[in-house]
Design a protein around this motif. Structure first.
Motif, PDB file in Angstrom:
ATOM      1  N   GLN A   1       0.814  -1.213   0.000  1.00 48.30           N
ATOM      2  CA  GLN A   1       0.000   0.000   0.000  1.00 48.30           C
ATOM      3  C   GLN A   1       0.851   1.267   0.000  1.00 48.30           C
TER       4      GLN A   1
ATOM      5  N   ILE B   1      -1.569  -6.078  -6.116  1.00 47.39           N
ATOM      6  CA  ILE B   1      -1.382  -4.631  -5.976  1.00 47.39           C
ATOM      7  C   ILE B   1      -2.294  -4.037  -4.918  1.00 47.39           C
ATOM      8  N   PHE B   2      -1.690  -3.331  -3.970  1.00 48.18           N
ATOM      9  CA  PHE B   2      -2.463  -2.708  -2.898  1.00 48.18           C
ATOM     10  C   PHE B   2      -2.322  -1.187  -2.877  1.00 48.18           C
ATOM     11  N   ALA B   3      -1.655  -0.615  -3.886  1.00 45.42           N
ATOM     12  CA  ALA B   3      -1.522   0.842  -3.945  1.00 45.42           C
ATOM     13  C   ALA B   3      -2.243   1.324  -5.188  1.00 45.42           C
ATOM     14  N   ASP B   4      -2.829   2.524  -5.136  1.00 45.44           N
ATOM     15  CA  ASP B   4      -3.646   2.917  -6.289  1.00 45.44           C
ATOM     16  C   ASP B   4      -2.884   3.687  -7.349  1.00 45.44           C
ATOM     17  N   ASP B   5      -1.855   4.435  -6.943  1.00 43.71           N
ATOM     18  CA  ASP B   5      -1.180   5.266  -7.935  1.00 43.71           C
ATOM     19  C   ASP B   5       0.020   4.519  -8.503  1.00 43.71           C
TER      20      ASP B   5
ATOM     21  N   GLY C   1      -8.781   4.634  -4.984  1.00 42.33           N
ATOM     22  CA  GLY C   1      -8.539   4.701  -3.541  1.00 42.33           C
ATOM     23  C   GLY C   1      -7.351   3.838  -3.163  1.00 42.33           C
ATOM     24  N   ASP C   2      -6.740   4.122  -2.009  1.00 35.68           N
ATOM     25  CA  ASP C   2      -5.506   3.414  -1.662  1.00 35.68           C
ATOM     26  C   ASP C   2      -5.714   2.321  -0.621  1.00 35.68           C
ATOM     27  N   GLN C   3      -6.964   1.912  -0.406  1.00 31.72           N
ATOM     28  CA  GLN C   3      -7.225   0.863   0.572  1.00 31.72           C
ATOM     29  C   GLN C   3      -7.602  -0.453  -0.112  1.00 31.72           C
ATOM     30  N   CYS C   4      -7.647  -0.430  -1.430  1.00 28.96           N
ATOM     31  CA  CYS C   4      -8.141  -1.619  -2.133  1.00 28.96           C
ATOM     32  C   CYS C   4      -6.986  -2.359  -2.809  1.00 28.96           C
TER      33      CYS C   4
ATOM     34  N   GLN D   1       3.394   3.754  -3.504  1.00 26.79           N
ATOM     35  CA  GLN D   1       2.787   4.570  -4.550  1.00 26.79           C
ATOM     36  C   GLN D   1       3.831   4.897  -5.616  1.00 26.79           C
TER      37      GLN D   1
END
Lengths: 366, 481
Positions: free
Chosen positions: A266, A296-300, B397-400, A269
């Motif tokens: 997470q 993958i646990f980070a969005d960016d 979002g950064d929790q998924c 990034q």
């Protein structure tokens, strides 16, 4: 002794170690002569049947004596290695030192099956540099179960270029665990030509920002050879790039395996992960199994993988033939072009020359 | 991420499940738990022949010896199989016409917008509605019968067309195929049966709505679709479920058989209750769907839009046996809140010149996990086989979490396999572009996500396309950023 992993384990579903477990391996015999050492002006470690040979080796300022380490992990191959390890390199390059190149050579030969379990440690201090050129060769039936523990401190760069040219009756399992700190780099390339069954498994942990991992490989296999290249890249810090190109050329009844997992925590990034795996099947009985995996646990993030398996493109063959090139030559040109791309990540000239020679001799044998 | 986005996400997470209502009608229930006696009771209740009871009991025996699979990336408390009801049906006998259908039930369908009566005629949709376990109404039987198409509850097919059911039931998904398929085989209550005879193009799109209604009732639908030589059919499956606090188990099995030149298109919109904001409740959807392309040049196409369920475990697959047969898998899976989806497909290439296409779009938001898990296997006989796979993931979002686990196994040199996967978030420049044209952040995200899913949505039949896009909007409205 810890049991060998079986295909029931997900990580080993494509590689069956029963050939190893059904072979009775003795202690490595003494071996005197080491033919065919590369003519390169670098310090060298020469291992004969798993034991460092002082006469053939040369001094390296940053070498420490072999020290067995207690195994912390739970991986079967690492546990087996720890229980049996008797020798290996132990390199510590201090902060800010460019240690240049070292050769790590393993030669094996014996009349009856034997096994050896080298345990290597390579530690680079902050900003240090080192290039390891590793060549594994041999004759007869043996099993090399090597393990590398690698630590690359902040800003340091380790290049690790491997030529695996073991006896085609031999087994080679090499496990590599690398910890890569902030702005540090681990650049790896393995060329797999030898062994009846081989697996290179790399776990690379990117633990500091902008740490970099390049885990590349090419496999050229024929006959009944089995070659497995398995990697796990763990992005544990932001802004880390990882790159992988894995190419396989499979003839005869050869079977190639590539498993590549990219894990993004997470916190990681701005991860930039890229992985490409391509295989050429040259015969009807060849097989390729690919499992590229993203977690993958980070969005960016920007992560992608691609995989292709197929025969030579007949259109390309036709193109060359229409220019007057005989079919056999046309195929050879295309396969070489396919492999040329695999060698691109090898930026070290002396290493590249070794790989090109090895490819040439492989080609000559086909 | 901007604070507006955060606010939008909060709003959306707080959104109530739009289809969360329950219908109060009398249910007839069997005792809790699973035993050979329950299996016998279900079979007796349906007046099944001995061979089917035996088949069920064999499946039950197999299930007892199996272990619940653990390889999927899903986490849940152990399921107390002995605490579930394995049969539930509306208390009244099956009606002969719409007039006899419980009005309460009809009102439920109306709330869900199911075109069961006149609207169905306009929409050209025949509905075999499954209310919990027993099919209560079937329309357009006459039109279909004229074309020679059989479309009826599978329990009826067992009585009316036993030779067909016996020939094909379990021929694609054997009774002991996997843990949940074995469970289904032992206790399946009802489902749809479709048979399209030689050369017939089904005159309308067939549709079944599943609805889980009874409290604590596992749903075990069984669907069997057979398309004979040159036949074709498009089948629509859609689901909504009332709001519940307790998890409900759903273990369906769908089997498709396509003979020479036959075409089956199977489309799903799944919007079951995903659980509340804390991840409590929601449907466990453990489904086995598999199609066999047995004939030359046959084609099976799976399209799914998965937005609901607390847990989805589903891998619609194609066995490409017939020479030149084609398998397709188009999927959009959206997870939000605490949802977990582990879904994908298997394409097994056996015959020569078989081809398959896999397009998977995963969207994760909230605290959800979304996994694509797929296998492409080319066997030595599948000369000239071709596969193209693309699976893209979008993180909001950064929790998924978004995960991709493809297995690619090629044992034929003349086969060509291509796989691509990407994971990314919505690009800032795309968002900025839309916003600079006056779109709100939420609309912009909706637009971009719809574009992201376009390759799949365009495969949906007209009847579903509208519903699917609405669902997508609803599911994502609250999660964008």
């Amino acid at each position: 002794m810890t049991a060998l992993p079986t295909r029931k384990l997900e990580a080993w579903r494509f590689t069956d170690l029963r050939q190893i477990s059904s072979t009775e391996f003795g202690a490595p015999p003494a071996m005197a002569a080491a033919p065919d050492l590369p003519d390169l002006p670098f310090p060298r470690f020469v291992f004969l049947n798993g034991t460092l040979n002082a006469a053939l080796s040369t001094a390296f300022a940053y070498a420490k004596p072999f020290a067995p380490v207690r195994e912390q992990g739970a991986q079967p191959m690492a546990l087996i290695n720890a229980a049996n390890a008797k020798d290996g390199i132990n390199i510590e390059v201090p902060d800010g030192v460019d240690a240049g190149e070292v050769l790590l050579i393993s030669q094996a030969s014996g009349a009856t099956p034997f096994a050896f379990h080298p345990r290597h440690r390579v530690t680079l201090g902050q900003g240090a540099k080192l290039t390891i050129i590793e060549i594994d060769k041999g004759e007869g039936v043996y099993w090399q179960n090597a393990l590398f523990d690698i630590d690359v401190a902040q800003g340091a760069t380790l290049q690790h270029f491997r030529l695996q040219q073991e006896s085609v009756e031999a087994f080679n399992i090499t496990s590599i665990r690398a910890r890569i700190a902030q702005a540090a780099a681990y650049e790896h390339f393995t060329l797999t030509l030898g062994a009846k069954l081989s697996r290179t498994e790399i776990e690379a942990d990117l633990v500091g920002e902008t740490a970099l991992a390049h885990l590349n490989a090419a496999q050229l296999l024929g006959g009944a050879q089995h070659g497995d290249f398995t990697t796990i890249i763990r992005h544990k810090a932001p802004n880390c790039p990882s790159r992988q190109t894995v190419k396989s050329v499979l003839a005869g009844k050869a079977r190639g395996v590539f498993q590549g997992k990219i894990e993004v925590d997470q916190i990681a990034q701005k991860t930039d992960g890229y992985q490409m795996s391509q295989a050429l099947l040259l015969s009807p009985d060849a097989e390729m199994d690919i499992k590229p995996e993203l977690q993958i646990f980070a969005d960016d993030v920007k992560c992608s993988h691609g995989a292709t398996i197929g025969a030579l493109d007949e259109e390309q063959v036709f193109y060359l033939r229409s220019r007057g090139i005989p079919e056999a030559d046309a195929r050879q040109i295309l396969i070489r072009a396919f492999l040329e791309e695999a060698l691109e990540p090898v930026t070290h000239d002396a290493s590249k020359a070794i790989f090109e020679d090895a490819l040439e001799s492989w080609w000559g044998k086909q | 991420m901007s604070s507006t986005t955060d606010a939008v996400i909060q709003d959306l997470a707080a959104q109530k499940y739009k289809y969360g209502f329950t219908t109060e009608i009398e249910m007839e229930e069997f005792p809790k738990g699973l035993s050979p006696d329950i299996v016998r009771m279900i079979s007796a209740k349906k007046g099944e022949p001995a061979w089917l009871l035996e088949w069920r009991l064999k499946a039950y025996e197999a299930w007892l010896k199996m272990e619940e699979p653990t390889w999927a990336r899903i986490h849940h408390a152990p399921i107390a199989y002995q605490d579930l009801y394995y049969y539930a049906a509306p208390a009244k006998a099956a009606p002969k016409s719409l007039d006899e259908v419980d009005p309460e039930l009809l009102r439920t369908y109306e709330k869900l917008g199911i075109p069961l009566n006149e609207r169905a005629a306009l929409a050209g949709v025949a509905v075999d509605a499954v209310f919990d376990s027993v099919s209560v109404a079937t329309t357009f039987r006459d039109t279909l019968a004229k074309a020679g198409v059989i479309f009826c509850p599978i329990s009826e097919a067992v009585r009316e067309h036993p030779e067909l059911v016996r020939k094909y039931l379990g021929s694609v998904v054997p009774a002991g195929d996997n843990y949940f398929a074995a469970l289904n085989s032992a206790v399946f209550s009802d489902g749809s049966f479709v048979f399209i005879p030689k050369g017939v193009k089904c005159p309308m799109e067939l549709s079944t709505y599943f609805r889980i209604n009874a409290r604590n009732t596992g749903q075990f639908e069984r669907t069997l679709i057979i398309a004979e030589d040159g036949a074709s059919v498009s089948y629509l499956e859609g689901c909504t479920a009332p709001m519940r606090d307790e998890n409900q188990l759903h273990a369906a099995v769908v089997e498709l058989v396509a003979m020479d030149d036959a075409k089956i298109k199977y489309s799903t919109v799944q919007n079951w209750y995903p659980g509340d904001a804390d991840g409590k409740g929601g449907i466990y959807n453990f489904v086995t769907k598999r199609g066999a392309c047995r004939g030359r040049n046959s084609k099976i196409s799976w399209t799914q839009v998965e937005t609901g369920s607390a847990i989805t475990w589903k891998y619609p697959s194609c066995i490409l046996q017939g020479e030149g047969s084609v398998g397709e898998f188009y999927s959009v899976a959206v997870t939000n809140g605490h949802q977990q989806a582990d879904t994908g497909t298997k394409m097994i290439h056996i015959g020569k010149n078989t081809s398959s296409t896999i397009i998977s779009k995963g969207i994760s938001a909230g605290k959800s996990n979304n996994t694509y898990r797929g296998q492409v296997k080319i066997l030595p006989g599948a000369s000239g086989a071709r596969n193209f796979t693309q699976c893209d993931s979008l993180l909001i979002g950064d929790q998924c979490g978004a995960h991709t686990v493809p297995y690619i196994e090629n044992r034929n040199a003349s086969a060509k396999v291509e796989h691509e996967a990407t994971t990314s978030k919505i690009a800032e420049d795309q968002l900025f572009y839309c916003r600079s044209r006056g779109l709100s952040e939420e609309d912009a995200v909706g637009l971009i996500v719809n574009g992201f899913c376009k390759d799949v949505l365009k495969e949906l039949p007209m009847e579903f396309a509208v519903e699917a896009q609405k669902l997508l909007a609803v599911s994502l409205e609250g999660s964008v950023g």
